[in-house]
Design a protein around this motif. Sequence first.
Motif, PDB file in Angstrom:
ATOM      1  N   TRP A 121      39.797  31.487  29.594  1.00  0.00           N
ATOM      2  CA  TRP A 121      39.870  31.398  28.140  1.00  0.00           C
ATOM      3  C   TRP A 121      41.319  31.161  27.714  1.00  0.00           C
ATOM      4  N   THR A 122      41.492  30.369  26.688  1.00  0.00           N
ATOM      5  CA  THR A 122      42.832  30.175  26.122  1.00  0.00           C
ATOM      6  C   THR A 122      42.999  30.933  24.811  1.00  0.00           C
ATOM      7  N   THR A 123      41.933  31.601  24.359  1.00  0.00           N
ATOM      8  CA  THR A 123      41.995  32.301  23.066  1.00  0.00           C
ATOM      9  C   THR A 123      41.700  33.789  23.190  1.00  0.00           C
ATOM     10  N   PHE A 124      41.494  34.287  24.418  1.00  0.00           N
ATOM     11  CA  PHE A 124      41.120  35.697  24.565  1.00  0.00           C
ATOM     12  C   PHE A 124      42.264  36.618  24.154  1.00  0.00           C
ATOM     13  N   LEU A 125      41.952  37.561  23.287  1.00  0.00           N
ATOM     14  CA  LEU A 125      42.865  38.645  22.919  1.00  0.00           C
ATOM     15  C   LEU A 125      42.039  39.913  22.790  1.00  0.00           C
ATOM     16  N   LYS A 126      42.673  41.050  22.930  1.00  0.00           N
ATOM     17  CA  LYS A 126      41.975  42.320  22.755  1.00  0.00           C
ATOM     18  C   LYS A 126      42.868  43.293  21.999  1.00  0.00           C
ATOM     19  N   ALA A 127      42.242  44.261  21.359  1.00  0.00           N
ATOM     20  CA  ALA A 127      42.972  45.291  20.613  1.00  0.00           C
ATOM     21  C   ALA A 127      42.264  46.616  20.786  1.00  0.00           C
ATOM     22  N   LYS A 154      44.656  37.282  13.695  1.00  0.00           N
ATOM     23  CA  LYS A 154      45.291  36.073  13.186  1.00  0.00           C
ATOM     24  C   LYS A 154      46.797  36.234  12.990  1.00  0.00           C
ATOM     25  N   ASN A 155      47.291  37.458  13.128  1.00  0.00           N
ATOM     26  CA  ASN A 155      48.724  37.727  13.048  1.00  0.00           C
ATOM     27  C   ASN A 155      49.138  38.517  14.288  1.00  0.00           C
ATOM     28  N   PRO A 156      48.909  37.923  15.474  1.00  0.00           N
ATOM     29  CA  PRO A 156      49.059  38.700  16.704  1.00  0.00           C
ATOM     30  C   PRO A 156      50.521  38.943  17.093  1.00  0.00           C
ATOM     31  N   LYS A 157      50.801  40.203  17.390  1.00  0.00           N
ATOM     32  CA  LYS A 157      52.057  40.563  18.043  1.00  0.00           C
ATOM     33  C   LYS A 157      51.662  41.130  19.398  1.00  0.00           C
ATOM     34  N   LEU A 158      51.982  40.401  20.456  1.00  0.00           N
ATOM     35  CA  LEU A 158      51.482  40.742  21.780  1.00  0.00           C
ATOM     36  C   LEU A 158      52.234  41.931  22.363  1.00  0.00           C
ATOM     37  N   ILE A 180      49.667  34.566  26.466  1.00  0.00           N
ATOM     38  CA  ILE A 180      48.338  35.180  26.425  1.00  0.00           C
ATOM     39  C   ILE A 180      47.923  35.649  27.819  1.00  0.00           C
ATOM     40  N   ARG A 181      48.193  34.834  28.818  1.00  0.00           N
ATOM     41  CA  ARG A 181      47.786  35.171  30.181  1.00  0.00           C
ATOM     42  C   ARG A 181      48.429  36.474  30.649  1.00  0.00           C
ATOM     43  N   LEU A 184      46.932  43.118  21.797  1.00  0.00           N
ATOM     44  CA  LEU A 184      47.703  43.216  20.563  1.00  0.00           C
ATOM     45  C   LEU A 184      48.454  44.541  20.526  1.00  0.00           C
ATOM     46  N   GLU A 185      49.635  44.503  19.934  1.00  0.00           N
ATOM     47  CA  GLU A 185      50.422  45.730  19.815  1.00  0.00           C
ATOM     48  C   GLU A 185      49.804  46.689  18.809  1.00  0.00           C
ATOM     49  N   VAL A 186      49.216  46.132  17.754  1.00  0.00           N
ATOM     50  CA  VAL A 186      48.621  46.963  16.709  1.00  0.00           C
ATOM     51  C   VAL A 186      47.233  47.420  17.134  1.00  0.00           C
ATOM     52  N   SER A 187      46.888  48.651  16.785  1.00  0.00           N
ATOM     53  CA  SER A 187      45.535  49.172  17.014  1.00  0.00           C
ATOM     54  C   SER A 187      44.712  49.024  15.744  1.00  0.00           C
ATOM     55  N   ILE A 188      43.402  48.880  15.899  1.00  0.00           N
ATOM     56  CA  ILE A 188      42.505  48.732  14.751  1.00  0.00           C
ATOM     57  C   ILE A 188      42.077  50.119  14.281  1.00  0.00           C
ATOM     58  N   LEU A 189      42.365  50.419  13.023  1.00  0.00           N
ATOM     59  CA  LEU A 189      42.010  51.720  12.449  1.00  0.00           C
ATOM     60  C   LEU A 189      40.713  51.605  11.655  1.00  0.00           C
ATOM     61  N   PRO A 190      39.930  52.685  11.596  1.00  0.00           N
ATOM     62  CA  PRO A 190      38.672  52.628  10.842  1.00  0.00           C
ATOM     63  C   PRO A 190      38.906  52.676   9.336  1.00  0.00           C
TER      64      PRO A 190
END
Length: 637
Positions: free
Chosen positions: A264-270, A329-333, A362-363, A368-374
Amino acid sequence: MTVQTALLWILPSLQLLCSAQRTPRLKFHLKDVPAVRFDSLQRFTAHFHDERSASLYIGMTGRVVHLSFGHGNVSQTLIPLALDDNSKDSCKSKGTLSPDLCRNVITVIERLNVSAIIICGTHAGSPSCWFLHDNGTQLATDREGHGIVNDGRGISPPSPTQPHATIAVEGSLYSATSDSFLGNGAIQRSYGRLKSLKTEDKWLQAPGFVEAAWIKMKDSSKDEIYFLFSESNGNEASERAVRSCIGRVCKVDEGASKSPQDSWTTFLKAQLLCGFPAELRYFNKIQDASVLLVEGDPQRSTVYGIFSSLWNSSAICAYSQADIDWAFKNPKLKGFTGSLPASPKPGTCGISNVPRNVLTAIRNYPELEVSILPVKDRPLYVVKHTSYTKITADQVKGANHDYYPVLFVGTGNGKIHKVLHNDGEAFIISELSPFQTEAPVSAMTLDPSTGHLFVGTPLETVRLPLANCEVYGRACWQCVAARDPYCGWHQVSKTCVSVAGAENDTESEILQSIKQLNISICDGEAGLMSFDKEPKMLTVHSPAYLYLPCPVKSYHAVYTWSYNQKDRFSCTIQDDSCPLIFNRHLPVSSGEFRCIASEDGLEEVLAVYNVRFSGSTHPDQTGTAIIIGLLAALSLV
């Protein structure tokens, strides 16, 4: 009884009220629902329903069962997928300890297109796939009539105990497994017209996938596929050894044209956080998830997840799609210190030629540096001593044309909680008990178009109506107090009806109070509600202890007993009753006893007894307590 003593008796009930919102308001034991009971305990993780149909496919060991739900009956069609003798003998020769490893446990059922359903199973450790054609119950065969078998590695795990997730999107199959054949877990795309791609080994750390979802954007070239999973958290100890994540790829990802590996060239995770940051208390492992999609406005969609902790409790967290979208869409790796071009950003969808330095970033740094909050930075609610296992969500149109999210959450003992999510708060409308035998809810599929919920355990499968409005009662206040967006009080027919079924009626004919309990909208039904049975006359032969049952309707109400409509006594809920129990520590005289339920300004009289003592007016020894309790209970039936 003095006022001070009465307050002391009522205090425990007030304390119960503070935690009432974490419990179901109503509890129903459902009967006469379409159901199938299996002959023996089944291990199945595949549960597929064709939307707008009455059919359900269940993957089991060595077979798929196709269920067709009719009016009061369920027909079954068996589709055998047993192992051949060579595969079985080869597996046994390896000396595997678990019998399941040398069987064909069906783990994946998805519709690839209008004419083909794909079925995949463990196949004795060598995952394989088959196709259903024609009427959806016939296996595709070769010229000699043998079932066509395809390689299922990366689609089905080799072991039925390994968690996985799959979703079919426009003819392509997106699958996520912790399959040892593909290294440290993988997300891959197969079949269809698009290039087959998969994640690289270092991107995932012993993942346990629970759900996959297709996020449709207004521009279809921007569509995304989400994967929700838990994974190892490095060398962390105790509850931090596991963390929860959301991974995402673009639907139109074409891979790197000159890449030696089809990645994948678009895979990201958080990372997904669920808990109470101020208390440093988190629920780290995701158990299941559901994405509630809002048609035409993906930014208003919501991701719901069940999270568990080590202290025997479950939490429900909700995540705004707008927050998730902004993060990707505003990724800081995480860990990346180099520089990248302003455009395209890592993970951008719809880009055919991704710059090499972006691909390299990406490889090596896919997180992502940021975590997703509820939503509101905390769980919707937490339940103790109850294990949640499955979740699904629906968007319900109320009588006022507003939309309300409703969750259906399965428990470890075969119950389903129906939960209203309104303005960041949760209200557990009811608890449904549709199964004959307690077992963990292992599968849930919702079909809003037909108004049904399919629920399965390893022992049974049932189909439930989403709007079962008649259970709420025959009075306006009972229907309105349920706060169920599916149901409303029809002022003309004087019944509690499905709002969707009455959509041709004018809004003014349907009464609902969803955001809060407000029965004042029911004309002439405010204040104290009377009990619809005559008072039960009881003559007690002294000496005796007295036990008077009171049926519990709302578990959010406070229950008290009145004596001659003056003195008040508290009671403790025991199963489905809040009995009044008198003994030598609380003597009683002859008179009238009423059980009253109080909830948000509403008071309802649920039981009335006229008690007369034939002897002493202050009993102080044991006597006919059990008989009195049984007689009183029978009077409520």
